[in-house]
Design a protein around this motif. Structure first.
Motif, mmCIF file in Angstrom:
data_model
loop_
_atom_site.group_PDB
_atom_site.id
_atom_site.type_symbol
_atom_site.label_atom_id
_atom_site.label_comp_id
_atom_site.label_asym_id
_atom_site.label_seq_id
_atom_site.Cartn_x
_atom_site.Cartn_y
_atom_site.Cartn_z
ATOM 1 N N MET A 55 0.865 -1.195 0.000
ATOM 2 C CA MET A 55 0.000 0.000 0.000
ATOM 3 C C MET A 55 0.894 1.235 0.000
ATOM 4 S SD MET A 55 -2.817 -1.559 -0.013
ATOM 5 C CE MET A 55 -4.124 -0.402 0.354
ATOM 6 N N GLY A 56 1.806 1.270 -0.955
ATOM 7 C CA GLY A 56 2.856 2.281 -1.063
ATOM 8 C C GLY A 56 2.582 3.652 -0.478
ATOM 9 N N PRO A 57 1.797 4.483 -1.166
ATOM 10 C CA PRO A 57 1.693 5.882 -0.738
ATOM 11 C C PRO A 57 1.058 6.034 0.639
ATOM 12 C CG PRO A 57 0.264 5.422 -2.631
ATOM 13 C CD PRO A 57 1.022 4.187 -2.367
ATOM 14 N N LEU A 58 0.216 5.089 1.037
ATOM 15 C CA LEU A 58 -0.442 5.234 2.330
ATOM 16 C C LEU A 58 0.567 5.151 3.464
ATOM 17 C CD1 LEU A 58 -3.672 3.119 1.893
ATOM 18 C CD2 LEU A 58 -3.378 5.571 1.726
ATOM 19 N N ILE A 59 1.513 4.232 3.319
ATOM 20 C CA ILE A 59 2.458 4.024 4.421
ATOM 21 C C ILE A 59 3.531 5.111 4.424
ATOM 22 C CG2 ILE A 59 3.911 2.381 3.163
ATOM 23 C CD1 ILE A 59 4.153 0.877 5.791
ATOM 24 N N MET A 115 -0.236 -0.101 -14.941
ATOM 25 C CA MET A 115 0.402 1.030 -15.619
ATOM 26 C C MET A 115 -0.621 2.110 -15.946
ATOM 27 S SD MET A 115 2.355 0.960 -19.296
ATOM 28 C CE MET A 115 0.848 0.590 -20.179
ATOM 29 N N ILE A 116 -1.740 1.688 -16.546
ATOM 30 C CA ILE A 116 -2.760 2.668 -16.927
ATOM 31 C C ILE A 116 -3.344 3.320 -15.671
ATOM 32 C CG2 ILE A 116 -5.028 2.933 -17.980
ATOM 33 C CD1 ILE A 116 -4.222 0.690 -19.918
ATOM 34 N N GLY A 117 -3.573 2.497 -14.649
ATOM 35 C CA GLY A 117 -4.121 3.032 -13.402
ATOM 36 C C GLY A 117 -3.208 4.090 -12.801
ATOM 37 N N LEU A 118 -1.923 3.782 -12.732
ATOM 38 C CA LEU A 118 -0.970 4.727 -12.133
ATOM 39 C C LEU A 118 -0.906 6.016 -12.934
ATOM 40 C CD1 LEU A 118 2.046 2.543 -10.997
ATOM 41 C CD2 LEU A 118 0.579 3.938 -9.565
ATOM 42 N N LEU A 119 -0.862 5.880 -14.272
ATOM 43 C CA LEU A 119 -0.739 7.087 -15.100
ATOM 44 C C LEU A 119 -1.969 7.977 -14.953
ATOM 45 C CD1 LEU A 119 0.958 5.720 -18.324
ATOM 46 C CD2 LEU A 119 1.912 7.289 -16.665
ATOM 47 N N PHE A 120 -3.159 7.345 -14.926
ATOM 48 C CA PHE A 120 -4.371 8.169 -14.780
ATOM 49 C C PHE A 120 -4.454 8.768 -13.384
ATOM 50 C CE2 PHE A 120 -5.849 6.405 -18.763
ATOM 51 C CZ PHE A 120 -6.568 7.464 -19.283
ATOM 52 N N MET A 121 -4.078 7.991 -12.363
ATOM 53 C CA MET A 121 -4.119 8.529 -10.994
ATOM 54 C C MET A 121 -3.148 9.701 -10.863
ATOM 55 S SD MET A 121 -4.365 5.401 -8.393
ATOM 56 C CE MET A 121 -5.707 4.261 -8.373
ATOM 57 N N SER A 122 -1.993 9.578 -11.509
ATOM 58 C CA SER A 122 -1.028 10.678 -11.475
ATOM 59 C C SER A 122 -1.599 11.899 -12.196
ATOM 60 C CB SER A 122 0.276 10.223 -12.118
ATOM 61 O OG SER A 122 0.968 11.312 -12.652
ATOM 62 N N PHE A 169 -4.721 12.697 -12.427
ATOM 63 C CA PHE A 169 -5.739 13.324 -11.594
ATOM 64 C C PHE A 169 -5.151 13.879 -10.299
ATOM 65 C CE2 PHE A 169 -8.694 9.907 -13.504
ATOM 66 C CZ PHE A 169 -8.821 10.654 -14.663
ATOM 67 N N GLY A 170 -3.835 13.694 -10.112
ATOM 68 C CA GLY A 170 -3.206 14.222 -8.905
ATOM 69 C C GLY A 170 -3.477 13.383 -7.673
ATOM 70 N N TRP A 171 -3.825 12.098 -7.848
ATOM 71 C CA TRP A 171 -4.107 11.243 -6.686
ATOM 72 C C TRP A 171 -2.859 10.580 -6.150
ATOM 73 C CZ3 TRP A 171 -8.811 8.279 -9.139
ATOM 74 C CH2 TRP A 171 -9.887 9.169 -9.253
ATOM 75 N N ILE A 172 -1.855 10.467 -7.005
ATOM 76 C CA ILE A 172 -0.662 9.749 -6.558
ATOM 77 C C ILE A 172 0.571 10.475 -7.087
ATOM 78 C CG2 ILE A 172 -0.475 8.149 -8.528
ATOM 79 C CD1 ILE A 172 0.154 5.969 -6.463
ATOM 80 N N ASP A 173 1.601 10.535 -6.255
ATOM 81 C CA ASP A 173 2.854 11.160 -6.659
ATOM 82 C C ASP A 173 3.771 10.047 -7.150
ATOM 83 O OD1 ASP A 173 5.220 12.414 -6.950
ATOM 84 O OD2 ASP A 173 5.341 13.222 -4.914
ATOM 85 N N LEU A 174 4.002 10.012 -8.462
ATOM 86 C CA LEU A 174 4.777 8.897 -9.028
ATOM 87 C C LEU A 174 6.208 8.858 -8.483
ATOM 88 C CD1 LEU A 174 3.678 8.578 -12.750
ATOM 89 C CD2 LEU A 174 3.077 7.167 -10.810
ATOM 90 N N ASP A 175 6.673 10.003 -7.938
ATOM 91 C CA ASP A 175 8.011 10.011 -7.350
ATOM 92 C C ASP A 175 8.096 9.105 -6.133
ATOM 93 O OD1 ASP A 175 9.016 11.674 -9.186
ATOM 94 O OD2 ASP A 175 8.798 13.502 -7.998
ATOM 95 N N LEU A 176 6.929 8.851 -5.512
ATOM 96 C CA LEU A 176 6.938 8.030 -4.304
ATOM 97 C C LEU A 176 6.833 6.552 -4.609
ATOM 98 C CD1 LEU A 176 4.683 10.040 -1.840
ATOM 99 C CD2 LEU A 176 7.132 9.727 -1.755
ATOM 100 N N VAL A 177 6.615 6.224 -5.890
ATOM 101 C CA VAL A 177 6.455 4.814 -6.235
ATOM 102 C C VAL A 177 7.837 4.171 -6.334
ATOM 103 C CG1 VAL A 177 5.612 3.211 -7.974
ATOM 104 C CG2 VAL A 177 4.292 5.220 -7.398
ATOM 105 N N LYS A 223 3.208 17.927 -15.810
ATOM 106 C CA LYS A 223 4.354 18.673 -15.289
ATOM 107 C C LYS A 223 4.130 19.121 -13.844
ATOM 108 C CE LYS A 223 7.088 19.163 -18.984
ATOM 109 N NZ LYS A 223 6.981 17.772 -19.409
ATOM 110 N N THR A 224 2.872 19.320 -13.466
ATOM 111 C CA THR A 224 2.615 19.879 -12.130
ATOM 112 C C THR A 224 3.078 18.941 -11.043
ATOM 113 O OG1 THR A 224 0.419 18.966 -12.300
ATOM 114 C CG2 THR A 224 0.662 21.313 -12.773
ATOM 115 N N LEU A 225 3.088 17.638 -11.334
ATOM 116 C CA LEU A 225 3.447 16.703 -10.271
ATOM 117 C C LEU A 225 4.941 16.395 -10.247
ATOM 118 C CD1 LEU A 225 0.518 14.182 -10.074
ATOM 119 C CD2 LEU A 225 1.150 15.987 -8.493
#
Lengths: 196, 205
Positions: free
Chosen positions: A1-5, A64-71, A73-81, B25-27
């Protein structure tokens, strides 16, 4: 549960509990779709059953598609993955050893647990071998450490290597996957399953 | 066969959408000037010599000291366990695994704190985590840990305790001899606040 923890939303203990529940679900799905049979994994190698390829590739596509769409929408910070660091030499050597083990045993670590849970003796032997491998690796670590850490390539991503956007890479990946599925199924039809 | 075609079309159209949208880019990690000012004002990047001394003595495995001075200066003197990355080579691929990682607490130091602050700022802008700066650099380290000022006999207890701690730490790290400031019944060590280590979920099959 990556970003949550990472963001202290859940504690490491809750994380373990969730992993346990998700793990049970994962095992149940693996078993009910027939992955606890070693013929499934061996089938991929011999070409009469490519379901393993299709399942894991589809899982990758979905994530992959889920992560890209969540990113998006600003729901997940891909830097934290978490991205696995790439040590080229050990990736190649480890891949060969793992592949050899998969085809010799007919299981991957996940499916071997499933198969052992329903009482398959070959899977139990496989798990024994797994622990033996862990023991040899751990005790022999000083001998292989140099090779293990060789050729460190950082944390490369395909989109960075090819210098294209994440989205375009994703589309190419999807096209590649669909082509692979189509080819795999054609190949599957031509190769009859052996009689046991 | 029909379901396969439907699923393929769904995947392809989702892929087309995501490919048509420019990278978000914002993220991407980029700090604005305001955020940078805020970080500086908070002085979050600094770790005091007392904390570092405590971590070195207790052999904290999370600590990774990074010496930003030149190789010759590093060879002459460096803190125990420090690795040498000359500031000019900071972004070399060779050192990336040290600078951009999520397991250890990196502490930059140089003679003063200007170079290490610059290094911190560069890595912070790149989005690297877990990098900190030794407050005041080696000069302040020598002043506080190696040759601490003897407090007045009338100083508050904490100050005397801090002096005793520094004296002890200095001795343990190769400084002068241990000689308490006065006969305190129970020297209270200054509170060392440990930074919680950020965890990152690891993946794998």
């Amino acid at each position: 549960m990556g970003p949550l923890i990472v963001n202290d939303i859940i504690s490491p203990d809750t994380n373990l509990l969730m992993a346990f529940i998700i793990g049970i679900g994962f095992g149940w799905v693996l078993e009910s779709s027939g992955f606890s049979s070693s013929k499934k994994l061996a089938g991929l190698f011999y070409g009469y059953d490519t379901v393993v390829l299709k399942v894991f590739f589809t899982a990758g596509l979905t994530a992959m598609i889920g992560l890209l769409f969540m990113s998006l929408f600003g729901w997940i910070d891909l830097d934290l993955v978490y991205i696995n660091p790439t040590y080229l030499t050990s990736a190649v050597v480890g891949g060969l050893i793992m592949g050899l083990g998969f085809i010799m045993g007919g299981f991957c670590p996940g499916t071997s647990m499933c198969a052992a849970a329903i009482g398959k003796i070959d899977a139990m032997v496989f798990i024994g071998g797994l622990f033996l491998g862990v023991l040899i690796f751990t005790e022999g670590y000083p001998l292989i450490e140099k090779m293990y850490m060789a050729n460190f390539k950082g944390y490369p991503r395909l989109s960075e290597v090819f210098n294209i956007s994440d989205g375009l890479m994703a589309l190419l990946f999807i096209v590649m996957a669909l082509a692979a599925f189509w080819l795999a199924e054609r190949f599957e039809k031509k190769t009859p399953a052996p009689e046991y | 066969m029909r379901t396969r075609i439907i699923i393929s079309i769904v995947f392809l159209s989702l892929g087309l959408i995501i490919a048509a949208i420019p990278n978000n880019k914002t993220l991407n990690f980029k700090m604005s000037a305001e955020e940078m000012i805020e970080e500086f004002n908070g002085r979050y990047q600094f770790i005091s010599p007392d904390e570092i001394a405590d971590m070195i003595i207790s052999e904290d495995p999370n600590l990774q000291l990074i010496d930003l001075r030149s190789e010759s200066e590093y060879k002459e003197f460096h803190l125990p366990g420090a690795v040498n990355i000359p500031f000019t080579d900071l972004l070399d691929d060779e050192y990336r695994y040290l600078v951009d990682q999520n397991l250890k607490i990196n502490v930059f130091y140089s003679n003063g704190s200007v170079t290490s602050n610059e290094a911190w700022m560069v890595t912070r802008q790149l989005g690297y985590r877990n990098n900190y700066v030794l407050e005041g650099g080696l000069n302040y380290w020598a002043e506080t840990i190696m040759n601490p000022d003897r407090p007045e006999q009338t100083s508050p207890n904490e100050e005397i305790a801090r002096y005793n701690f520094r004296k002890g730490a200095g001795a343990a790290l190769g400084g002068g001899s241990i000689e308490p400031a006065n006969e305190m019944p129970e020297p209270v060590l200054p509170a060392i606040k440990k930074r919680p280590q950020k965890k990152r979920a690891q993946g794998g099959c």
